[in-house]
Write an enzyme that holds these catalytic residues in place. Structure first.
Site, PDB file in Angstrom:
ATOM      1  N   LYS A 198      19.955  -0.608  -9.195  1.00 32.73           N
ATOM      2  CA  LYS A 198      19.076   0.781  -8.439  1.00 32.73           C
ATOM      3  C   LYS A 198      19.767   2.046  -9.427  1.00 32.73           C
ATOM      4  O   LYS A 198      21.431   2.153  -9.529  1.00 32.73           O
ATOM      5  CB  LYS A 198      18.570   1.210  -7.237  1.00 32.73           C
ATOM      6  CG  LYS A 198      17.708   2.179  -6.768  1.00 32.73           C
ATOM      7  CD  LYS A 198      16.361   1.074  -6.681  1.00 32.73           C
ATOM      8  CE  LYS A 198      15.381   2.378  -6.705  1.00 32.73           C
ATOM      9  NZ  LYS A 198      13.326   1.820  -6.439  1.00 32.73           N
ATOM     10  N   GLY A 242       2.868   8.368   3.626  1.00 32.13           N
ATOM     11  CA  GLY A 242       3.340   8.873   2.766  1.00 32.13           C
ATOM     12  C   GLY A 242       2.041   8.653   2.040  1.00 32.13           C
ATOM     13  O   GLY A 242       1.583   7.744   0.998  1.00 32.13           O
ATOM     14  N   VAL A 243       1.324   9.417   0.668  1.00 31.77           N
ATOM     15  CA  VAL A 243       0.049   9.571  -0.296  1.00 31.77           C
ATOM     16  C   VAL A 243       0.650   9.912  -1.756  1.00 31.77           C
ATOM     17  O   VAL A 243       0.296  10.708  -2.077  1.00 31.77           O
ATOM     18  CB  VAL A 243      -1.294   9.970   0.613  1.00 31.77           C
ATOM     19  CG1 VAL A 243      -1.570   9.205   1.645  1.00 31.77           C
ATOM     20  CG2 VAL A 243      -1.215  11.730   1.231  1.00 31.77           C
ATOM     21  N   GLY A 244       1.649  10.090  -1.870  1.00 28.62           N
ATOM     22  CA  GLY A 244       2.412   9.753  -3.133  1.00 28.62           C
ATOM     23  C   GLY A 244       2.046   9.102  -3.938  1.00 28.62           C
ATOM     24  O   GLY A 244       0.814   8.605  -3.844  1.00 28.62           O
ATOM     25  N   VAL A 282       2.378   5.431  -4.922  1.00 27.72           N
ATOM     26  CA  VAL A 282       1.533   4.527  -4.452  1.00 27.72           C
ATOM     27  C   VAL A 282       0.574   4.308  -3.524  1.00 27.72           C
ATOM     28  O   VAL A 282      -0.887   3.920  -3.319  1.00 27.72           O
ATOM     29  CB  VAL A 282       2.494   3.842  -3.720  1.00 27.72           C
ATOM     30  CG1 VAL A 282       2.308   1.945  -3.513  1.00 27.72           C
ATOM     31  CG2 VAL A 282       3.580   3.485  -4.626  1.00 27.72           C
TER      32      VAL A 282
HETATM   33  P1  NAD Z   1       6.282   8.991  -4.202  1.00 28.12           P
HETATM   34  O1  NAD Z   1       7.502  10.179  -4.487  1.00 28.12           O
HETATM   35  O2  NAD Z   1       5.125   9.593  -5.295  1.00 28.12           O
HETATM   36  O3  NAD Z   1       4.975   9.548  -3.141  1.00 28.12           O
HETATM   37  C1  NAD Z   1       6.059   9.602  -2.045  1.00 28.12           C
HETATM   38  C2  NAD Z   1       5.283  10.228  -0.698  1.00 28.12           C
HETATM   39  O4  NAD Z   1       5.720  10.589   0.651  1.00 28.12           O
HETATM   40  C3  NAD Z   1       5.209  12.024  -0.663  1.00 28.12           C
HETATM   41  O5  NAD Z   1       4.007  12.563  -1.204  1.00 28.12           O
HETATM   42  C4  NAD Z   1       6.065  11.921  -0.396  1.00 28.12           C
HETATM   43  O6  NAD Z   1       5.318  13.447   0.403  1.00 28.12           O
HETATM   44  C5  NAD Z   1       5.525  11.325   1.205  1.00 28.12           C
HETATM   45  N1  NAD Z   1       6.777  11.923   2.232  1.00 28.12           N
HETATM   46  C6  NAD Z   1       8.081  11.899   2.072  1.00 28.12           C
HETATM   47  N2  NAD Z   1       8.547  11.863   3.477  1.00 28.12           N
HETATM   48  C7  NAD Z   1       7.464  11.283   4.138  1.00 28.12           C
HETATM   49  C8  NAD Z   1       7.250  11.305   5.233  1.00 28.12           C
HETATM   50  N3  NAD Z   1       8.550  11.512   6.667  1.00 28.12           N
HETATM   51  N4  NAD Z   1       6.119  10.934   5.890  1.00 28.12           N
HETATM   52  C9  NAD Z   1       5.297  11.262   5.132  1.00 28.12           C
HETATM   53  N5  NAD Z   1       5.303  11.719   3.770  1.00 28.12           N
HETATM   54  C10 NAD Z   1       6.320  11.810   3.557  1.00 28.12           C
HETATM   55  O7  NAD Z   1       6.803   7.885  -3.887  1.00 28.12           O
HETATM   56  P2  NAD Z   1       6.130   6.453  -4.164  1.00 28.12           P
HETATM   57  O8  NAD Z   1       6.023   6.443  -5.668  1.00 28.12           O
HETATM   58  O9  NAD Z   1       4.221   6.103  -4.407  1.00 28.12           O
HETATM   59  O10 NAD Z   1       7.304   5.482  -3.662  1.00 28.12           O
HETATM   60  C11 NAD Z   1       6.601   5.162  -2.322  1.00 28.12           C
HETATM   61  C12 NAD Z   1       7.469   4.187  -1.748  1.00 28.12           C
HETATM   62  O11 NAD Z   1       7.133   3.042  -2.329  1.00 28.12           O
HETATM   63  C13 NAD Z   1       9.120   4.447  -1.955  1.00 28.12           C
HETATM   64  O12 NAD Z   1       9.722   4.222  -0.561  1.00 28.12           O
HETATM   65  C14 NAD Z   1       9.332   3.588  -3.054  1.00 28.12           C
HETATM   66  O13 NAD Z   1      10.966   3.310  -3.363  1.00 28.12           O
HETATM   67  C15 NAD Z   1       7.736   2.554  -2.675  1.00 28.12           C
HETATM   68  N6  NAD Z   1       8.194   2.124  -4.224  1.00 28.12           N
HETATM   69  C16 NAD Z   1       7.305   2.472  -4.867  1.00 28.12           C
HETATM   70  C17 NAD Z   1       7.162   1.811  -6.209  1.00 28.12           C
HETATM   71  C18 NAD Z   1       6.232   2.690  -7.072  1.00 28.12           C
HETATM   72  O14 NAD Z   1       5.423   1.550  -7.853  1.00 28.12           O
HETATM   73  N7  NAD Z   1       6.398   3.470  -7.222  1.00 28.12           N
HETATM   74  C19 NAD Z   1       7.934   0.443  -6.812  1.00 28.12           C
HETATM   75  C20 NAD Z   1       7.878   0.030  -5.581  1.00 28.12           C
HETATM   76  C21 NAD Z   1       8.465   0.879  -4.467  1.00 28.12           C
END
Ligand code: NAD
Length: 365
Positions: free
Chosen positions: A94, A191-193, A195
Protein backbone atom coordinates in the site's frame (compact mmCIF):
# COMPACT_ATOMS: atom_id res chain seq x y z
CA UNK A 1 5.84 -19.91 9.18
CA UNK A 2 4.03 -16.70 8.32
CA UNK A 3 1.86 -15.49 11.13
CA UNK A 4 0.85 -12.16 12.56
CA UNK A 5 0.09 -12.01 16.24
CA UNK A 6 -2.95 -10.12 17.49
CA UNK A 7 -1.85 -6.55 17.30
CA UNK A 8 -2.88 -4.27 20.10
CA UNK A 9 -2.52 -0.57 19.49
CA UNK A 10 0.48 0.63 21.45
CA UNK A 11 2.17 3.99 21.67
CA UNK A 12 4.70 4.20 18.86
CA UNK A 13 7.47 4.94 21.34
CA UNK A 14 11.03 5.83 20.47
CA UNK A 15 11.44 3.23 17.69
CA UNK A 16 8.32 3.74 15.62
CA UNK A 17 9.53 2.39 12.28
CA UNK A 18 11.51 -0.86 12.28
CA UNK A 19 10.02 -1.92 15.60
CA UNK A 20 6.52 -1.51 14.17
CA UNK A 21 7.55 -3.18 10.85
CA UNK A 22 8.73 -6.17 12.81
CA UNK A 23 5.55 -6.28 14.88
CA UNK A 24 3.46 -6.37 11.68
CA UNK A 25 5.97 -8.63 9.90
CA UNK A 26 6.69 -6.18 7.03
CA UNK A 27 9.33 -6.73 4.36
CA UNK A 28 10.11 -3.18 3.25
CA UNK A 29 9.20 0.49 3.55
CA UNK A 30 10.11 3.22 1.08
CA UNK A 31 9.94 6.81 2.35
CA UNK A 32 9.55 9.28 -0.52
CA UNK A 33 10.28 13.01 -0.43
CA UNK A 34 10.54 15.55 -3.23
CA UNK A 35 10.84 19.23 -2.35
CA UNK A 36 10.14 20.43 -5.89
CA UNK A 37 6.66 18.86 -6.10
CA UNK A 38 5.96 18.74 -2.37
CA UNK A 39 5.56 14.97 -2.53
CA UNK A 40 5.74 13.22 0.82
CA UNK A 41 4.77 9.56 0.65
CA UNK A 42 5.38 6.15 2.16
CA UNK A 43 5.22 2.88 0.20
CA UNK A 44 4.89 -0.28 2.29
CA UNK A 45 5.60 -3.77 0.98
CA UNK A 46 4.19 -6.17 3.56
CA UNK A 47 4.61 -9.68 2.14
CA UNK A 48 5.47 -11.02 -1.31
CA UNK A 49 5.16 -14.77 -0.74
CA UNK A 50 2.21 -15.09 -3.12
CA UNK A 51 3.38 -12.57 -5.71
CA UNK A 52 4.11 -8.87 -6.19
CA UNK A 53 2.63 -6.62 -3.51
CA UNK A 54 -0.50 -4.99 -4.90
CA UNK A 55 -2.49 -2.29 -3.10
CA UNK A 56 -3.83 1.19 -3.73
CA UNK A 57 -2.40 4.63 -3.07
CA UNK A 58 -4.27 6.79 -0.56
CA UNK A 59 -3.94 10.56 -0.40
CA UNK A 60 -4.98 12.03 2.92
CA UNK A 61 -4.18 15.09 5.03
CA UNK A 62 -2.72 13.16 7.95
CA UNK A 63 -2.17 15.20 11.10
CA UNK A 64 1.40 13.94 11.38
CA UNK A 65 3.88 11.43 9.94
CA UNK A 66 3.21 8.79 12.56
CA UNK A 67 -0.46 8.74 11.63
CA UNK A 68 0.53 8.17 7.98
CA UNK A 69 3.04 5.48 8.94
CA UNK A 70 0.52 3.65 11.07
CA UNK A 71 -2.06 3.79 8.27
CA UNK A 72 0.26 2.45 5.58
CA UNK A 73 1.51 -0.37 7.81
CA UNK A 74 -2.01 -1.49 8.70
CA UNK A 75 -3.36 -1.07 5.17
CA UNK A 76 -0.52 -2.98 3.50
CA UNK A 77 -0.85 -5.84 5.98
CA UNK A 78 -4.56 -5.91 5.20
CA UNK A 79 -3.73 -6.27 1.49
CA UNK A 80 -1.60 -9.38 2.14
CA UNK A 81 -4.55 -10.98 3.90
CA UNK A 82 -7.08 -9.73 1.36
CA UNK A 83 -5.14 -11.04 -1.62
CA UNK A 84 -4.49 -14.35 0.07
CA UNK A 85 -8.04 -15.10 1.23
CA UNK A 86 -9.34 -14.11 -2.22
CA UNK A 87 -7.18 -16.77 -3.88
CA UNK A 88 -5.09 -14.25 -5.82
CA UNK A 89 -1.40 -14.70 -6.61
CA UNK A 90 -0.49 -11.35 -5.13
CA UNK A 91 1.30 -10.13 -2.04
CA UNK A 92 0.27 -7.12 0.04
CA UNK A 93 1.39 -3.51 -0.26
CA UNK A 94 0.00 0.00 0.00
CA UNK A 95 1.13 3.60 -0.39
CA UNK A 96 0.07 6.82 1.30
CA UNK A 97 0.65 10.33 0.01
CA UNK A 98 0.51 12.95 2.75
CA UNK A 99 -1.61 15.91 1.62
CA UNK A 100 -5.07 17.23 0.82
CA UNK A 101 -6.25 15.48 -2.37
CA UNK A 102 -8.54 18.40 -3.26
CA UNK A 103 -5.72 20.97 -3.00
CA UNK A 104 -2.25 19.42 -3.34
CA UNK A 105 -2.66 16.92 -6.16
CA UNK A 106 -1.23 17.68 -9.60
CA UNK A 107 0.52 16.02 -12.54
CA UNK A 108 4.06 16.67 -11.32
CA UNK A 109 3.39 15.27 -7.87
CA UNK A 110 1.72 12.12 -9.20
CA UNK A 111 4.48 11.55 -11.80
CA UNK A 112 7.16 11.98 -9.15
CA UNK A 113 5.31 9.42 -7.08
CA UNK A 114 5.24 7.15 -10.16
CA UNK A 115 9.04 7.32 -10.34
CA UNK A 116 9.27 6.10 -6.76
CA UNK A 117 6.89 3.22 -7.53
CA UNK A 118 9.05 2.36 -10.54
CA UNK A 119 12.19 2.30 -8.40
CA UNK A 120 10.83 -0.83 -6.68
CA UNK A 121 11.07 -2.69 -10.00
CA UNK A 122 7.64 -4.34 -9.89
CA UNK A 123 7.78 -5.54 -6.30
CA UNK A 124 4.92 -3.09 -5.65
CA UNK A 125 2.00 -2.53 -8.05
CA UNK A 126 -0.17 0.48 -7.28
CA UNK A 127 -3.82 1.40 -7.91
CA UNK A 128 -6.31 4.01 -6.71
CA UNK A 129 -7.61 4.38 -3.17
CA UNK A 130 -9.17 7.17 -1.10
CA UNK A 131 -8.38 10.59 -2.57
CA UNK A 132 -6.98 9.15 -5.83
CA UNK A 133 -8.81 8.76 -9.15
CA UNK A 134 -8.17 6.67 -12.24
CA UNK A 135 -7.08 9.90 -13.99
CA UNK A 136 -4.36 10.37 -11.32
CA UNK A 137 -3.22 6.83 -12.06
CA UNK A 138 -2.71 7.81 -15.70
CA UNK A 139 -0.10 10.34 -14.52
CA UNK A 140 1.56 7.64 -12.40
CA UNK A 141 1.53 5.40 -15.47
CA UNK A 142 3.61 7.98 -17.38
CA UNK A 143 6.52 7.01 -15.11
CA UNK A 144 5.88 3.33 -14.38
CA UNK A 145 4.10 0.29 -15.79
CA UNK A 146 3.54 -1.06 -12.29
CA UNK A 147 0.10 0.44 -12.01
CA UNK A 148 -3.43 -0.90 -12.53
CA UNK A 149 -6.93 0.57 -12.49
CA UNK A 150 -6.22 2.77 -15.49
CA UNK A 151 -8.95 4.37 -17.62
CA UNK A 152 -9.71 2.21 -20.63
CA UNK A 153 -8.39 -0.89 -18.84
CA UNK A 154 -10.06 -2.41 -15.78
CA UNK A 155 -10.97 1.16 -14.78
CA UNK A 156 -12.54 2.20 -11.50
CA UNK A 157 -12.54 -0.85 -9.17
CA UNK A 158 -15.29 0.63 -6.97
CA UNK A 159 -18.29 -1.02 -8.68
CA UNK A 160 -16.71 -4.46 -8.21
CA UNK A 161 -15.85 -3.65 -4.59
CA UNK A 162 -19.42 -2.51 -3.95
CA UNK A 163 -20.82 -5.66 -5.58
CA UNK A 164 -18.63 -7.86 -3.36
CA UNK A 165 -19.72 -5.96 -0.24
CA UNK A 166 -23.34 -6.33 -1.32
CA UNK A 167 -22.83 -10.11 -1.77
CA UNK A 168 -21.18 -10.46 1.64
CA UNK A 169 -23.92 -8.38 3.24
CA UNK A 170 -26.59 -10.64 1.74
CA UNK A 171 -24.82 -13.76 3.04
CA UNK A 172 -24.59 -12.15 6.50
CA UNK A 173 -28.32 -11.35 6.34
CA UNK A 174 -29.02 -15.02 5.56
CA UNK A 175 -27.17 -16.00 8.73
CA UNK A 176 -28.67 -13.34 11.02
CA UNK A 177 -32.19 -12.98 9.62
CA UNK A 178 -32.78 -16.37 7.92
CA UNK A 179 -33.08 -14.82 4.44
CA UNK A 180 -30.60 -13.03 2.24
CA UNK A 181 -33.17 -10.49 1.09
CA UNK A 182 -32.30 -6.96 2.15
CA UNK A 183 -35.75 -5.61 1.26
CA UNK A 184 -37.03 -3.50 4.14
CA UNK A 185 -33.79 -3.79 6.11
CA UNK A 186 -32.51 -0.57 7.68
CA UNK A 187 -28.94 -0.08 6.44
CA UNK A 188 -26.64 2.78 7.42
CA UNK A 189 -23.94 3.52 4.85
CA UNK A 190 -21.19 5.74 6.25
CA UNK A 191 -19.42 7.50 3.39
CA UNK A 192 -21.00 7.72 -0.06
CA UNK A 193 -17.87 8.14 -2.16
CA UNK A 194 -16.84 5.79 -4.97
CA UNK A 195 -17.80 2.52 -3.27
CA UNK A 196 -20.52 3.85 -0.97
CA UNK A 197 -22.61 5.24 -3.80
CA UNK A 198 -22.52 2.00 -5.83
CA UNK A 199 -23.45 0.08 -2.68
CA UNK A 200 -26.37 2.43 -2.01
CA UNK A 201 -27.54 1.79 -5.60
CA UNK A 202 -27.66 -2.01 -5.00
CA UNK A 203 -29.41 -1.59 -1.65
CA UNK A 204 -31.98 0.89 -2.94
CA UNK A 205 -32.73 -1.39 -5.91
CA UNK A 206 -33.41 -4.26 -3.54
CA UNK A 207 -35.81 -2.15 -1.46
CA UNK A 208 -33.68 -1.57 1.65
CA UNK A 209 -34.27 1.53 3.81
CA UNK A 210 -30.95 3.32 3.36
CA UNK A 211 -29.44 5.97 5.66
CA UNK A 212 -26.31 7.84 4.58
CA UNK A 213 -23.70 10.16 6.06
CA UNK A 214 -20.73 11.95 4.50
CA UNK A 215 -18.48 14.91 5.25
CA UNK A 216 -19.14 16.41 1.80
CA UNK A 217 -22.57 18.08 1.66
CA UNK A 218 -22.66 18.19 -2.16
CA UNK A 219 -22.11 14.42 -2.52
CA UNK A 220 -24.57 13.72 0.25
CA UNK A 221 -27.37 15.73 -1.34
CA UNK A 222 -26.85 14.18 -4.77
CA UNK A 223 -26.78 10.58 -3.52
CA UNK A 224 -29.77 11.15 -1.22
CA UNK A 225 -31.95 12.48 -4.01
CA UNK A 226 -30.82 9.93 -6.64
CA UNK A 227 -31.52 6.86 -4.46
CA UNK A 228 -34.12 8.25 -2.04
CA UNK A 229 -31.77 7.65 0.89
CA UNK A 230 -32.18 9.47 4.22
CA UNK A 231 -29.35 11.74 5.31
CA UNK A 232 -28.16 11.43 8.92
CA UNK A 233 -25.50 13.36 10.86
CA UNK A 234 -21.87 12.25 11.08
CA UNK A 235 -22.30 11.03 14.67
CA UNK A 236 -25.96 10.04 14.40
CA UNK A 237 -25.00 7.24 11.99
CA UNK A 238 -23.93 5.21 15.05
CA UNK A 239 -27.09 5.73 17.08
CA UNK A 240 -29.95 5.35 14.61
CA UNK A 241 -32.18 2.30 14.66
CA UNK A 242 -30.60 0.00 12.05
CA UNK A 243 -30.11 -3.64 11.09
CA UNK A 244 -26.79 -3.25 9.28
CA UNK A 245 -23.93 -0.78 9.69
CA UNK A 246 -21.89 -0.42 6.49
CA UNK A 247 -18.68 1.59 7.07
CA UNK A 248 -17.57 2.89 3.66
CA UNK A 249 -15.43 5.88 4.68
CA UNK A 250 -12.26 5.47 6.72
CA UNK A 251 -11.09 2.80 9.19
CA UNK A 252 -11.28 2.35 12.97
CA UNK A 253 -14.94 3.36 13.24
CA UNK A 254 -15.70 0.22 15.25
CA UNK A 255 -14.21 1.23 18.57
CA UNK A 256 -15.06 1.62 22.27
CA UNK A 257 -17.13 4.77 21.69
CA UNK A 258 -19.15 3.53 18.73
CA UNK A 259 -19.69 0.03 20.11
CA UNK A 260 -21.37 1.60 23.12
CA UNK A 261 -23.91 3.13 20.71
CA UNK A 262 -24.28 0.69 17.78
CA UNK A 263 -27.38 -1.50 17.96
CA UNK A 264 -27.08 -3.31 14.64
CA UNK A 265 -27.07 -7.07 13.91
CA UNK A 266 -24.40 -6.93 11.19
CA UNK A 267 -21.31 -4.86 10.40
CA UNK A 268 -20.47 -5.22 6.71
CA UNK A 269 -18.85 -2.48 4.70
CA UNK A 270 -16.06 -1.49 2.34
CA UNK A 271 -13.71 0.45 4.62
CA UNK A 272 -10.34 -1.08 5.45
CA UNK A 273 -9.36 -1.70 9.09
CA UNK A 274 -12.84 -1.17 10.46
CA UNK A 275 -11.98 -2.58 13.89
CA UNK A 276 -9.87 0.01 15.71
CA UNK A 277 -8.09 -2.76 17.54
CA UNK A 278 -9.01 -6.12 16.07
CA UNK A 279 -7.90 -8.20 19.04
CA UNK A 280 -10.15 -6.16 21.32
CA UNK A 281 -13.06 -4.99 19.20
CA UNK A 282 -13.29 -8.21 17.18
CA UNK A 283 -14.19 -9.93 20.47
CA UNK A 284 -16.53 -7.16 21.69
CA UNK A 285 -18.66 -7.25 18.53
CA UNK A 286 -19.12 -11.01 18.95
CA UNK A 287 -20.02 -10.65 22.63
CA UNK A 288 -22.65 -8.09 21.62
CA UNK A 289 -24.18 -10.57 19.16
CA UNK A 290 -23.15 -8.51 16.13
CA UNK A 291 -21.95 -10.46 13.10
CA UNK A 292 -18.81 -8.72 11.82
CA UNK A 293 -17.86 -9.62 8.26
CA UNK A 294 -14.06 -9.24 8.02
CA UNK A 295 -13.25 -6.10 6.03
CA UNK A 296 -10.37 -7.43 3.96
CA UNK A 297 -12.49 -10.35 2.76
CA UNK A 298 -15.71 -8.50 1.98
CA UNK A 299 -14.04 -5.52 0.25
CA UNK A 300 -11.78 -7.62 -2.03
CA UNK A 301 -13.76 -6.80 -5.20
CA UNK A 302 -11.47 -3.89 -6.04
CA UNK A 303 -8.29 -5.89 -5.90
CA UNK A 304 -9.98 -8.73 -7.78
CA UNK A 305 -10.69 -6.19 -10.50
CA UNK A 306 -7.05 -5.05 -10.45
CA UNK A 307 -5.85 -8.65 -10.63
CA UNK A 308 -8.04 -9.16 -13.71
CA UNK A 309 -6.13 -6.28 -15.32
CA UNK A 310 -2.73 -7.71 -14.32
CA UNK A 311 -3.66 -11.13 -15.77
CA UNK A 312 -5.67 -9.89 -18.78
CA UNK A 313 -8.95 -11.43 -17.52
CA UNK A 314 -12.36 -9.99 -18.42
CA UNK A 315 -14.66 -7.73 -16.40
CA UNK A 316 -17.12 -10.65 -16.24
CA UNK A 317 -14.43 -12.80 -14.60
CA UNK A 318 -13.93 -10.08 -11.96
CA UNK A 319 -17.66 -9.85 -11.19
CA UNK A 320 -18.05 -13.63 -10.86
CA UNK A 321 -14.95 -13.79 -8.63
CA UNK A 322 -16.45 -11.00 -6.46
CA UNK A 323 -19.64 -13.03 -6.23
CA UNK A 324 -17.63 -15.75 -4.44
CA UNK A 325 -17.59 -13.38 -1.45
CA UNK A 326 -21.12 -14.62 -0.68
CA UNK A 327 -19.97 -18.23 -0.10
CA UNK A 328 -16.70 -17.17 1.52
CA UNK A 329 -18.71 -15.16 4.06
CA UNK A 330 -20.79 -18.26 4.87
CA UNK A 331 -17.58 -20.38 5.25
CA UNK A 332 -16.08 -17.88 7.68
CA UNK A 333 -19.26 -17.74 9.75
CA UNK A 334 -19.55 -21.54 9.82
CA UNK A 335 -15.93 -21.93 10.91
CA UNK A 336 -16.43 -19.21 13.51
CA UNK A 337 -19.50 -20.95 14.93
CA UNK A 338 -17.78 -24.36 14.98
CA UNK A 339 -14.58 -23.12 16.62
CA UNK A 340 -16.19 -20.41 18.80
CA UNK A 341 -13.56 -18.02 17.46
CA UNK A 342 -14.47 -14.50 16.28
CA UNK A 343 -14.87 -13.98 12.54
CA UNK A 344 -11.85 -11.66 12.23
CA UNK A 345 -9.61 -14.41 13.63
CA UNK A 346 -11.02 -17.04 11.28
CA UNK A 347 -10.41 -14.81 8.26
CA UNK A 348 -6.83 -14.11 9.40
CA UNK A 349 -6.22 -17.84 9.87
CA UNK A 350 -7.61 -18.69 6.43
CA UNK A 351 -5.36 -16.08 4.80
CA UNK A 352 -2.27 -17.26 6.74
CA UNK A 353 -3.00 -20.91 5.92
CA UNK A 354 -2.81 -20.16 2.19
CA UNK A 355 0.37 -18.07 2.48
CA UNK A 356 2.06 -20.83 4.48
CA UNK A 357 0.84 -23.60 2.17
CA UNK A 358 2.00 -21.83 -1.01
CA UNK A 359 5.18 -20.55 0.63
CA UNK A 360 6.09 -24.12 1.52
CA UNK A 361 5.77 -25.50 -2.01
CA UNK A 362 9.11 -27.02 -2.97
CA UNK A 363 9.62 -27.23 -6.71
CA UNK A 364 10.49 -30.78 -7.77
CA UNK A 365 14.03 -31.09 -9.17
P1 NAD B 1 -13.85 7.75 -1.49
O1 NAD B 1 -12.84 8.74 -1.07
O2 NAD B 1 -14.39 7.81 -2.87
O3 NAD B 1 -15.10 7.82 -0.50
C1 NAD B 1 -14.99 7.94 0.87
C2 NAD B 1 -16.14 8.85 1.30
O4 NAD B 1 -16.18 8.88 2.72
C3 NAD B 1 -15.97 10.29 0.81
O5 NAD B 1 -17.16 10.70 0.15
C4 NAD B 1 -15.72 11.07 2.10
O6 NAD B 1 -16.24 12.37 2.05
C5 NAD B 1 -16.44 10.22 3.11
N1 NAD B 1 -16.03 10.39 4.49
C6 NAD B 1 -14.78 10.63 5.01
N2 NAD B 1 -14.83 10.72 6.34
C7 NAD B 1 -16.13 10.51 6.69
C8 NAD B 1 -16.80 10.47 7.93
N3 NAD B 1 -16.19 10.66 9.10
N4 NAD B 1 -18.14 10.22 7.93
C9 NAD B 1 -18.80 10.03 6.77
N5 NAD B 1 -18.20 10.06 5.56
C10 NAD B 1 -16.88 10.31 5.53
O7 NAD B 1 -13.25 6.29 -1.19
P2 NAD B 1 -13.77 4.89 -1.72
O8 NAD B 1 -12.95 4.50 -2.88
O9 NAD B 1 -15.25 4.90 -1.86
O10 NAD B 1 -13.37 3.94 -0.51
C11 NAD B 1 -14.13 3.90 0.68
C12 NAD B 1 -13.48 2.94 1.67
O11 NAD B 1 -13.45 1.63 1.10
C13 NAD B 1 -12.03 3.27 2.03
O12 NAD B 1 -11.79 2.88 3.36
C14 NAD B 1 -11.23 2.40 1.09
O13 NAD B 1 -9.96 2.11 1.60
C15 NAD B 1 -12.09 1.18 1.04
N6 NAD B 1 -11.93 0.37 -0.17
C16 NAD B 1 -12.14 0.93 -1.39
C17 NAD B 1 -12.00 0.13 -2.53
C18 NAD B 1 -12.28 0.67 -3.91
O14 NAD B 1 -12.47 -0.13 -4.83
N7 NAD B 1 -12.36 1.97 -4.09
C19 NAD B 1 -11.61 -1.22 -2.41
C20 NAD B 1 -11.43 -1.74 -1.14
C21 NAD B 1 -11.57 -0.94 -0.02
Amino acid sequence: MFEVKDIRETALGENPVIERMSQYNHEQLLFCNDNATGLKAIIAVHNTTLGPALGGTRMWAYNNELEALNDVLRLSRGMTYKNSISGLNLGGGKAVIIGDARKNKNEALMRRFGKFVNSLGGKYITAEDVGISTADMSWVNMETNHVVGLPGKSGDPSPVTAYGVYMGMKAAAKVQFGSDSLAGKKIAVQGVGHVGEYLVAHLAKEGAKVFISDIHEDTLKRVASTYKAEVVGLDDIYTIDMDIYAPCALGATVNDDTLAKLKCSIIAGAANNQLKNEAVHGEVVRDKGILYIPDFMINAGGVINCYAEVKGFTAEWAMSKAEEIYNRTLSIVNRSNESKMPTYKIANTMAEERINAIGNIKLPM
